[in-house]
Design an enzyme around this catalytic site. Structure first.
Site, short mmCIF file in Angstrom:
data_model
loop_
_atom_site.label_atom_id
_atom_site.label_comp_id
_atom_site.label_asym_id
_atom_site.label_seq_id
_atom_site.Cartn_x
_atom_site.Cartn_y
_atom_site.Cartn_z
N GLY A 105 23.94 67.16 53.81
CA GLY A 105 24.02 68.41 53.05
C GLY A 105 24.59 68.24 51.65
O GLY A 105 25.36 69.09 51.22
N THR A 165 36.24 58.95 60.30
CA THR A 165 34.99 58.20 60.44
C THR A 165 35.19 57.10 61.47
O THR A 165 36.20 56.40 61.44
CB THR A 165 34.50 57.54 59.14
OG1 THR A 165 33.46 56.61 59.47
CG2 THR A 165 35.56 56.78 58.37
N ASP A 167 33.72 54.51 61.39
CA ASP A 167 33.56 53.25 60.66
C ASP A 167 34.91 52.70 60.15
O ASP A 167 35.00 51.53 59.82
CB ASP A 167 32.62 53.45 59.47
CG ASP A 167 31.31 54.10 59.87
OD1 ASP A 167 30.92 53.97 61.04
OD2 ASP A 167 30.67 54.76 59.01
O1 F6P Z 1 29.29 56.96 59.56
C1 F6P Z 1 29.25 57.16 60.92
C2 F6P Z 1 27.97 56.65 61.52
O2 F6P Z 1 28.03 56.82 62.92
C3 F6P Z 1 27.63 55.20 61.18
O3 F6P Z 1 28.40 54.28 61.92
C4 F6P Z 1 26.15 55.18 61.46
O4 F6P Z 1 25.51 54.20 60.68
C5 F6P Z 1 25.71 56.55 61.03
O5 F6P Z 1 26.86 57.38 61.03
C6 F6P Z 1 24.67 57.16 61.92
O6 F6P Z 1 24.28 58.38 61.37
P1 F6P Z 1 23.32 59.42 62.11
O7 F6P Z 1 24.18 60.22 63.06
O8 F6P Z 1 22.78 60.25 61.00
O9 F6P Z 1 22.29 58.63 62.85
#
Ligand code: F6P
Length: 385
Positions: A105, A165, A167
């Protein structure tokens, strides 16, 4: 109490002593907004709960939860729910976010139904004022914090950030909400794969998330007893991995566990991605790429598990509940102090605050000299290099 708030609000105290300003700011009635932005993770709801307990319970302020990240502020009327102490106890153990969220968004290039991109940042600023907010708390990763800071600067809004996050790549904080739960889930996955690997004499590869950083793979890899850990920060050679696996076979160890971060590239440096039906590219496939190579050179039967969004959902771990609670309280206290443009952070087992500008200046990758990298090497774990 109402009378006190009224009289305090009328006092012109801008040039007073800083301590007096702080005290007056604390007891002045406030309306604050809170939103969650970017991918969901475990621990968002406990953070919302802590914000409400502190803001409503301690300061007697009002808290408005904003729906679907900044999109709730674009709607007319802005889409919110009033959060009160009595209705939020259950949030401590709830995964996801009761407010909803999105990682698509960007208000500066918002994709409209006809496919065009429009700058809708002014609508967010207007939404903030329509709600008569005194401050806004945004829970997000580096991308969301960058966007929200830009909107706040543009509209002169009082903004405070909380890092989240799986990550764990937000700069200036050792922990972001969601990381610990993701590591726990990836570790449990390795624990389970261990038995199948041993029973079938296989190489089992676990592909985990983490975007450009290898924190989940490194932490879960050590905790879950992986034999090979591959992260984007450390380039690898297939031959090294195969030699290592063959050496294990020679020692009578008939199986190997490999954990690989999703952003690890091919041996020659190409990113491994997949395109979704909207034409957007995301990480995925490095596990299978490695499986094909490893089975060829080692002769071992090889299988891949892609853990995916299992890492993001479910009950938050105790550590995530703890840091979410500490961050939620500290974010409200930053507002009480009038310390805007800051993000709460976890450093040396303390909650501190840092300028958001520093937190978003770069993402926090795994340092190849990190203690955990050294630990892995010292235990004989193969990092592929
Ligand atoms: O940033 C968090 C995360 O889970 C990453 O580890 C991963 O690459 C991405 O988001 C996945 O995003 P989506 O939920 O849009 O598939």
């Amino acid at each position: 109490m109402g009378k006190i708030y009224l009289s305090v609000a009328k006092i012109e105290y801008k040039n007073s002593h800083p301590l007096l300003i702080k005290i007056l700011n604390m007891i002045k009635h406030k309306r604050i907004g809170i939103l969650t932005s970017g991918g969901d993770c475990a621990g968002l709801n406990p953070a919302i709960r802590a914000v409400v307990y502190r803001a409503v319970g301690t300061y007697n302020w009002e808290v408005f939860g904003i729906s679907q990240a900044t999109q709730g502020l674009m709607e007319r009327p802005p889409k919110t729910i009033k959060l009160i102490n009595e209705k939020i106890d259950y949030l401590l153990t709830a995964g996801g976010t009761i407010l909803g969220t999105t990682n698509k968004g960007d208000p500066f290039a918002f994709i409209m139904p006809d496919g065009s991109a429009r700058d809708r940042s002014a609508e967010i600023i207007e939404g903030y004022h329509l709600l008569k907010l005194d401050a806004l708390i945004g829970i997000g990763g580096d991308g969301s914090l960058t966007i929200m800071r830009k909107v706040a600067q543009q509209g002169n809004l009082n903004f405070v950030g909380i890092p989240k996050t799986i990550d764990n790549d937000v700069n200036c904080t050792e922990l972001s909400i969601g990381f610990d739960t993701a590591v726990k889930i990836a570790t449990e996955a390795l624990d389970r794969l261990h038995f199948t690997a041993a029973s079938h004499s296989r190489v089992m590869i676990l592909e985990v998330m983490g975007r450009d950083a290898g924190h989940i793979a490194l932490n879960a890899g050590i905790a879950g007893g992986a034999d090979v850990i591959l992260i984007p920060e450390i380039p690898y050679k297939i031959d090294r991995i195969c030699d290592y696996i063959c050496k294990r076979q020679g020692l009578g160890k008939n199986y190997s566990l490999v954990i690989v971060a999703e952003a690890v590239r091919t041996e020659t440096g190409e990113p491994v991605t997949i395109n979704d039906s909207f034409g957007q590219s995301r990480f995925g496939g490095i596990g299978q790429y490695l499986a094909d190579k490893i089975s060829l050179c080692s002769g071992a039967e090889t299988r891949v598990t892609v853990l995916g969004h299992i890492q993001r959902g479910g009950t938050p771990s105790p550590t995530d509940r703890l840091i979410a609670s500490a961050f939620g309280v500290a974010a409200v206290d930053l507002i009480a102090e009038g310390k805007y443009g800051h993000m709460v952070a976890w450093q040396n087992r303390q909650v501190v605050s840092v300028p958001i500008a520093d937190a978003i200046a770069k993402y926090r990758e795994v340092d190849p000299n990190d203690t955990l990298v050294k630990t892995a090497r010292s235990m004989g774990i193969c990092l592929g290099d």
